[in-house]
Motif scaffolding. Structure first.
Motif, PDB file in Angstrom:
ATOM      1  N   LYS A 187      10.366  -6.087   4.846  1.00 13.22           N
ATOM      2  CA  LYS A 187       9.163  -6.539   3.934  1.00 13.22           C
ATOM      3  C   LYS A 187       9.798  -7.939   3.167  1.00 13.22           C
ATOM      4  O   LYS A 187       9.328  -8.714   2.905  1.00 13.22           O
ATOM      5  CB  LYS A 187       8.869  -5.550   3.030  1.00 13.22           C
ATOM      6  CG  LYS A 187       7.924  -4.522   3.486  1.00 13.22           C
ATOM      7  CD  LYS A 187       7.388  -3.679   2.484  1.00 13.22           C
ATOM      8  CE  LYS A 187       8.182  -2.612   2.095  1.00 13.22           C
ATOM      9  NZ  LYS A 187       8.807  -1.687   3.140  1.00 13.22           N
ATOM     10  N   THR A 188      11.260  -7.582   3.030  1.00 14.79           N
ATOM     11  CA  THR A 188      11.941  -8.772   2.241  1.00 14.79           C
ATOM     12  C   THR A 188      11.565 -10.007   2.749  1.00 14.79           C
ATOM     13  O   THR A 188      11.598 -11.048   2.299  1.00 14.79           O
ATOM     14  CB  THR A 188      13.381  -8.429   2.103  1.00 14.79           C
ATOM     15  OG1 THR A 188      13.470  -7.089   1.536  1.00 14.79           O
ATOM     16  CG2 THR A 188      14.172  -9.174   1.070  1.00 14.79           C
ATOM     17  N   ASP A 193      19.841  -1.386   0.998  1.00 15.98           N
ATOM     18  CA  ASP A 193      19.544  -1.586   2.736  1.00 15.98           C
ATOM     19  C   ASP A 193      21.177  -1.737   2.915  1.00 15.98           C
ATOM     20  O   ASP A 193      21.946  -2.778   3.316  1.00 15.98           O
ATOM     21  CB  ASP A 193      19.120  -2.884   3.003  1.00 15.98           C
ATOM     22  CG  ASP A 193      19.022  -3.342   4.460  1.00 15.98           C
ATOM     23  OD1 ASP A 193      18.686  -2.349   5.506  1.00 15.98           O
ATOM     24  OD2 ASP A 193      19.552  -4.438   4.969  1.00 15.98           O
TER      25      ASP A 193
HETATM   26  N1  LIG Z   1      13.002  -9.637  12.443  1.00  7.40           N
HETATM   27  C1  LIG Z   1      14.130  -8.853  12.272  1.00  7.40           C
HETATM   28  N2  LIG Z   1      15.012  -8.590  13.240  1.00  7.40           N
HETATM   29  C2  LIG Z   1      16.052  -7.917  12.980  1.00  7.40           C
HETATM   30  N3  LIG Z   1      16.190  -7.219  11.718  1.00  7.40           N
HETATM   31  C3  LIG Z   1      15.626  -7.451  10.807  1.00  7.40           C
HETATM   32  C4  LIG Z   1      14.344  -8.312  10.844  1.00  7.40           C
HETATM   33  N4  LIG Z   1      13.713  -8.374   9.886  1.00  7.40           N
HETATM   34  C5  LIG Z   1      14.425  -7.576   8.931  1.00  7.40           C
HETATM   35  N5  LIG Z   1      15.453  -6.890   9.431  1.00  7.40           N
HETATM   36  C6  LIG Z   1      16.585  -6.049   8.690  1.00  7.40           C
HETATM   37  O1  LIG Z   1      15.912  -4.968   8.720  1.00  7.40           O
HETATM   38  C7  LIG Z   1      16.624  -4.193   7.599  1.00  7.40           C
HETATM   39  C8  LIG Z   1      15.547  -3.829   6.483  1.00  7.40           C
HETATM   40  O2  LIG Z   1      14.975  -4.899   5.792  1.00  7.40           O
HETATM   41  P1  LIG Z   1      14.341  -4.835   4.458  1.00  7.40           P
HETATM   42  O3  LIG Z   1      15.224  -4.385   3.588  1.00  7.40           O
HETATM   43  O4  LIG Z   1      13.567  -6.247   4.361  1.00  7.40           O
HETATM   44  O5  LIG Z   1      13.130  -3.662   4.643  1.00  7.40           O
HETATM   45  P2  LIG Z   1      12.337  -3.125   3.631  1.00  7.40           P
HETATM   46  O6  LIG Z   1      10.933  -2.974   4.351  1.00  7.40           O
HETATM   47  O7  LIG Z   1      12.296  -4.063   2.360  1.00  7.40           O
HETATM   48  O8  LIG Z   1      12.658  -1.666   3.355  1.00  7.40           O
HETATM   49  P3  LIG Z   1      12.404  -0.825   1.994  1.00  7.40           P
HETATM   50  O9  LIG Z   1      10.970  -0.597   1.842  1.00  7.40           O
HETATM   51  O10 LIG Z   1      13.183   0.250   2.148  1.00  7.40           O
HETATM   52  O11 LIG Z   1      12.770  -1.933   1.089  1.00  7.40           O
HETATM   53  C9  LIG Z   1      17.439  -5.461   7.046  1.00  7.40           C
HETATM   54  O12 LIG Z   1      18.854  -4.822   7.283  1.00  7.40           O
HETATM   55  C10 LIG Z   1      17.100  -6.563   7.618  1.00  7.40           C
HETATM   56  O13 LIG Z   1      18.283  -7.367   7.812  1.00  7.40           O
END
Ligand SMILES: Nc1ncnc2c1ncn2[C@@H]1O[C@H](COP(=O)(O)OP(=O)(O)OP(=O)(O)O)[C@@H](O)[C@H]1O
Length: 801
Positions: free
Chosen positions: A195-196, A541
């Motif tokens: 999501k980030t 993360d």
């Molecule tokens: N397109 C992508 N390809 C590979 N890895 C990715 C991609 N997008 C994000 N990631 C990796 O996925 C992991 C999780 O991303 P992120 O922290 O944004 O998740 P999130 O959905 O915000 O999770 P949470 O709800 O726990 O905060 C990170 O290590 C990030 O580097």
């Protein structure tokens, strides 16, 4: 003594007692009492303790279960029953415990434990194919960042520098929307689904376009750090803010003329002001600190701000940031939107022509609706799957987004309170038994005091030299800030993993300590464990986390989803283990929406596996040979005893202090007297255990109202819970109103219709917070809120519903 499992360590042997026992010496009254006591025991030897066991000669409470006798070889006596059978080894195999040798009082771990209500005879769930990861990036053939509307420069940077070739599902659905449209958005997708980047990439892409033409060539006027603040990202914790900043800095390497910075509590406001004055294009902040800067930092102008992102919005509401968020949204909206910046760069058309708010979370609580009302206008609800979005548009439920990633394996272990600590050690020991099996694990605990205690108790007591760069791969991450928060672990090491580092993190630590500890955990090259509160449950993360242990269940089921979401991120595998007490807590399972439901396990399985080999105790009580022959039950008891003895050991330096305190005083008659030495100070570990126990009980009272039927204060056995803190009895000072369990659970049988009847059925059906036990709940909750709020500046580690 609170523990009904206590027994005195007297040797009886098998020889029958003489029918006539003659007592000599002492007072007549005492002799008569002793004779009477023997007579009573001879009439019904099974109903009560031996005369010797009646230390004070008083009547024993007949409602208590009979106590086990310790036989000559230190094994447990006739009441051991099923545990003995489960043990799979004859009792004679158990080595004499240390307590036997030293004649100390010890209590049994395996007796008087409530039976689980779960039917363990049910056939185990069939082995199914491992589920396809639900939060992994899509295949390159199917999607790429370029096709989503991002510039070639950004897409190339992602692929070449960040090794991200294809977007995840939520990125695929969010990026085109935020690149092309100017409406608000509510992003909802599983933990670890990316999501980030889903909200960062469109923001960076559009700000970059102020300086670049469509073909990628530079425009004449390039924006730079002083060109205006275009986006503000709010997150609930300082750690999360820093993490978002790290991700953003990596992305901004393809646009080095743009600058981001953080303003978070716990750091120097002066230096934050200086950074804002130097110019910043994207600001990442905690709500309290940003509200403060908006009030007091004149150089912080929000006329050019086009995006306000609320990451983990529901958590911010829970933590009491509602007022701050209202202030921030109000101030930003009040300020007139600049159509062009001070340098005359036209913003409209490239940047959104209105202020866009993006709300982000993996879960949706009622308070998100409120936050939406405060901040969103006609928001698009974006989820990972198109069908969810269509369903949502048609007014359907959004249950799917509440589930954990499908590849995440979930387990539940039913552990009686007394056995919790040893079971935790056994679980970690088996986890790290094989080299490379697990690199990192996170243990969630309900409160900061308990984190402190478990860190102290699990760390190695051997003092280590600070690592030298040559000797340790962790040397680079060593910082003086982590002296009290990072240490090598004891007990859970194995020949395959002789060094395991444990870390502790909670909101009562100073900010530099928190930051350094988290960095040390992330960068640790050796197997590592992080013991933490819910402060680490959101957004964190750390890619190599392969195991999450919920030693204390979350205060709300949504937090459980976030906690276990620290593993199995971006399509990687992961495992989560939840500890529940037998009884009403087992009902909590029904709330967990797991895509791969697992049958609860009994603690025996974990102990048997973890204690299959001897635990490396700093002060072994047995020879190596004897240790090898010990059964797992004997090892569990020896380990528990070891913890209890560590707590009871005199405080370091207490004896010398006492000697020094002894003084000679001259009395009125001229004689010299020695004053009594002051009582040796308590072992700090004992103090820590008591404090942890008290905070744990108070925290237990703060489970959200709807779930308190499963986490029922009145069902908590304080004596048994104390044992899980290495204490032999429950300390006082928990606060009025915590009633001990006075009745046995209504169900003890396994399975069948009666087996599913829970102890909470006995209650009046009222809510603990408002009903029968109000004094602990409301008061404890209020005090905890105030205490943590004071320490964390604004945030509470407790999710008080
Ligand atoms: N397109 C992508 N390809 C590979 N890895 C990715 C991609 N997008 C994000 N990631 C990796 O996925 C992991 C999780 O991303 P992120 O922290 O944004 O998740 P999130 O959905 O915000 O999770 P949470 O709800 O726990 O905060 C990170 O290590 C990030 O580097």
């Amino acid at each position: 003594m609170a523990d009904d499992g206590m027994l005195l360590n007297f040797e009886l042997g098998d020889a029958p007692l003489k029918t006539q026992v003659k007592f000599t010496g002492g007072r007549w009254r005492d002799r008569k009492r002793a004779e009477k006591s023997v007579k009573r025991w001879q009439q019904d030897p099974t109903a009560s303790a031996t005369p010797q066991n009646r230390r004070d000669g008083g009547e024993q409470d007949s409602s208590r279960p009979p106590k086990r006798q310790r036989t000559e070889n230190g094994s447990l006596g006739r009441n051991f029953g099923s545990r003995s059978a489960a043990d799979g080894q004859p009792d004679g195999n158990r080595a004499p415990s240390h307590a036997m040798k030293t004649g100390q009082i010890t209590s049994s771990l395996f007796s008087s434990n409530p039976a689980p209500v779960t039917n363990f005879d049910e056939p185990a769930a069939e082995e199914v194919e491992p589920a396809k990861p639900s939060n992994a990036p899509l295949t390159e053939e199917a999607e790429n960042f370029l096709a989503l509307g991002l510039s070639r420069r950004v897409a190339h940077h992602l692929a070449s520098k960040l090794e991200m070739k294809a977007p995840t599902a939520i990125q695929k659905n969010t990026i085109p929307q935020l690149v092309k449209e100017d409406s608000d958005a509510f992003l909802q997708a599983e933990t670890g689904s990316g999501k980030t980047l889903a909200y960062l990439l469109p923001i960076v892409h559009r700000i970059m376009r102020l300086s670049l033409n469509d073909d990628g060539s530079s425009k004449q006027t390039k924006v730079h750090r002083n060109s205006g603040l275009f986006a503000i990202i709010l997150a609930p914790t300082r750690e999360l803010c820093k993490q978002i900043a790290v991700v953003l800095e990596k992305v901004l390497r393809c646009a080095p003329w743009l600058v981001c910075t953080t303003v978070i509590g716990g750091e120097s406001k002066k230096s934050e002001k200086a950074r804002i004055r130097k110019g910043v294009n994207i600001l990442i902040a905690t709500p309290g600190r940003l509200a403060d800067h908006l009030d007091n930092t004149k150089v912080l102008e929000v006329g050019t701000v086009r995006w306000l992102v609320l990451d983990e919005g529901d958590r911010m509401m829970e933590m009491g940031f509602e007022e701050d968020i209202r202030t921030i949204v109000g101030k930003i909206r009040k300020d007139k939107l600049d159509k062009q910046n001070k340098e005359g760069v036209v913003l409209d058309g490239i940047l959104p022509s209105r202020r866009v708010t993006v709300l982000c979370s993996a879960t949706m609580k009622m308070n998100v609706q409120k936050l939406g009302e405060i901040s969103l206008q006609d928001a698009a609800h974006i989820t990972a799957s198109k069908s969810d979005m269509e369903n949502d548009a048609a007014g359907g439920a959004t249950e799917a987004v509440f589930s954990a990633p499908s590849q995440l394996k979930q387990a539940i272990v039913i552990v009686p309170a007394k056995l919790r600590l040893v079971t935790l050690v056994a679980l970690l020991k088996s986890t790290f038994a094989r080299k490379g099996s697990v690199m990192k694990a996170i243990i969630f605990i309900s409160c900061a005091d308990s984190v402190d205690f478990h860190f102290e108790v699990l760390k190695s007591t051997k003092t280590l030299e600070p690592p030298s760069p040559e000797s340790s791969p962790n040397a680079k991450t060593h910082s003086p800030h982590t002296d009290t928060t990072v240490a090598p672990a004891a007990y859970i090491t194995s020949p395959a993993n002789p060094t395991i580092m444990i870390h502790k993190l909670h909101g009562s630590l100073a900010q530099p300590v928190r930051t350094s500890t988290l960095n040390a955990f992330s960068a640790c090259k050796e197997p590592a464990v992080l013991i933490t509160t819910d402060i680490s449950s959101r957004g964190l993360d750390v890619p190599a986390v392969e195991l999450v242990v919920e030693y204390d269940p979350a205060f709300a089921v949504a937090d459980h989803v976030h906690r276990i979401g620290r593993t199995a991120r971006a399509g990687r595998p992961g495992k989560a283990v939840l500890f529940l007490l037998p009884g009403c807590e087992e009902g909590y399972k029904s709330l967990l929406h797991s895509t791969a439901p697992t049958n609860p396990e009994l603690y025996e399985t974990v102990l048997q596996k973890g204690l299959a080999t001897p635990v490396d105790l700093p002060t072994p009580t047995n020879s190596d040979e004897a240790s090898k022959k010990q059964s797992w039950t004997a090892r569990a008891e020896a380990l528990q005893l070891h913890f209890e003895q560590r707590l009871l050991a005199p405080a370091p330096g207490a004896t010398e202090d006492a000697e020094e305190d002894t003084q000679t005083r001259t009395g009125k008659n001229g004689k010299q007297y020695k004053t009594r030495p002051t009582k040796p100070k308590d072992n700090p570990l004992l103090d820590s255990a008591r404090q942890a126990f008290r905070s744990h009980i108070r925290a237990y009272a703060t489970h959200v109202r709807e779930e308190r039927v499963y986490f029922d204060m009145t069902q908590l056995h304080l004596g048994h819970t104390a044992k899980s803190f290495g204490l032999r009895e429950a300390p006082g000072g928990i606060g009025g109103g915590v009633s001990r369990r006075t009745h046995k659970p209504t169900t003890t049988s396994k399975g069948g219709a009666s087996g599913t009847k829970r102890t909470f059925d006995d209650r009046d059906g009222g809510d603990a917070r408002d009903g029968e036990n109000p004094s602990v709940d409301d008061d404890a909750a209020r005090r905890m809120r105030e205490k943590i709020k004071a320490v964390m500046n604004v945030a509470s580690e407790f999710n008080i519903g």
